[in-house]
Design an enzyme around this catalytic site. Structure first.
Site, short mmCIF file in Angstrom:
data_model
loop_
_atom_site.label_atom_id
_atom_site.label_comp_id
_atom_site.label_asym_id
_atom_site.label_seq_id
_atom_site.Cartn_x
_atom_site.Cartn_y
_atom_site.Cartn_z
CB CYS A 134 -0.88 -0.09 1.30
SG CYS A 134 -1.94 1.53 1.24
CB CYS A 137 -0.40 2.53 4.11
SG CYS A 137 -1.88 1.87 3.40
CG ASP A 138 3.36 1.41 4.59
OD1 ASP A 138 2.84 1.78 5.43
OD2 ASP A 138 3.18 0.18 4.00
#
Length: 314
Positions: A134, A137-138
């Site tokens: 993701c 997300c990261d």
């Protein structure tokens, strides 16, 4: 005996929330079990630009918060629990959230789909320490660094495009000599000067350091034709090779295709078990979009309401 619910919704992405909205407005008092990833895949999506009604786009978690507030306004009960077992052999249907038993006249399955992985042991070793599925997300953790994205479909293009805004360089690793992604997504990536495509290339290994902190430093690539190997220094690896339907809970109970997508009667959300309906990505191997998931969520609620009306239960 515990209460028998008219509608129990398993899963909480756009399909589950839309099913809840329609069921609640039909006075069916739906209960939703939001599961392990409340809000579904949009919770790990940054810019949603293709959902109607948002001309300037909207963040994934933001739109899911709007969904949630809307269904709660009409009385949907949201349980932040995961359904772990089902018995659909008789009615009322029985479902379990760990030890708690839930009884339902109808069930709407909207459990979505999850990211696939390459299957390398090093993916597990460095999961959360440089390996991710993701970008939204990261990606933040890899600002101004070089990263790799593995895949060739729309997911991979989206991840690469997003990461190119943050990272100094994005290496897009694809095992074939052409992408599966839509043309507009391909063009966006191929025209990005910060993205370098490595065609006909496989990832053999992800390597890194364990001391003083665990982190990815290198990926070992292999040429799909010559088998020649080379190391590519990167700080992060984003796996973007597609999704698997989250249907294991219903294996051997609901009819599925060979991949695990739940089969529905064409033109409806009905499954092979009367009173059980499937909506969203768990039943859609073709489109897998938030708007189509929402559409089938609406269909599932209407199908459930009609089913209950014919039975005289509502």
């Amino acid at each position: 005996m515990s209460k028998v619910h008219n509608v129990v919704i398993v899963g909480s992405g756009p399909a589950g929330y839309t099913a809840a909205l329609y069921a609640a407005r039909a006075n069916l008092e739906p209960v939703m079990f939001s599961g392990l990833q409340p809000g579904g895949q949009l919770m790990i999506t940054t810019d949603v630009e293709n959902y109607p009604g948002f001309p300037d786009g909207i963040l994934g978690p933001e739109i899911m918060d709007l969904f949630r507030r809307q269904v709660e306004r009409f009385g949907t009960v949201i349980e932040p629990k995961e359904i772990t077992k089902v018995d659909l052999s008789q009615r009322p249907f029985r479902l379990w959230a760990e030890e708690e038993e839930i009884l339902a006249r109808t069930v709407i399955v909207s459990t979505g789909a999850s990211a696939k992985w390459l299957g390398l042991p090093s993916e597990v070793t460095y999961g959360g320490f440089g390996v991710s599925a993701c970008a939204t997300c990261d990606g933040f953790f890899f600002r101004n660094r070089e990263v790799a994205v593995v895949g060739g479909g729309d997911t991979a293009m989206e991840e690469a495009h997003y990461l190119a805004k943050l990272c100094s360089k994005v290496h897009l690793i694809h095992r074939r000599d052409e992408f599966r992604a839509s043309k507009i997504m391909q063009e966006r990536v191929l025209n990005d000067p910060k993205v370098e495509v490595h065609w006909n290339t496989l990832v053999d290994e992800i390597a890194g350091e364990s001391e003083p902190h665990r982190k990815v430093t290198t990926i070992r690539l292999r040429d799909a034709h010559s088998n020649e190997k080379r190391d590519l220094p990167v700080s992060g690896v984003f796996i973007a090779i597609g999704h698997k339907p989250n249907s294991d809970l219903f294996k051997g109970v609901l009819d599925m295709d060979e991949v695990g997508y739940i089969k529905t009667v064409p033109g409806s959300t009905r499954t092979n078990i009367p009173g059980v309906f499937a909506s969203g990505d768990v039943a859609d191997s073709i489109y897998r979009q938030a708007v189509t998931a929402a559409g089938t969520g609406c269909m599932a609620a209407i199908d459930a309401e009609r089913f209950l009306s014919l039975e005289g239960a509502h």
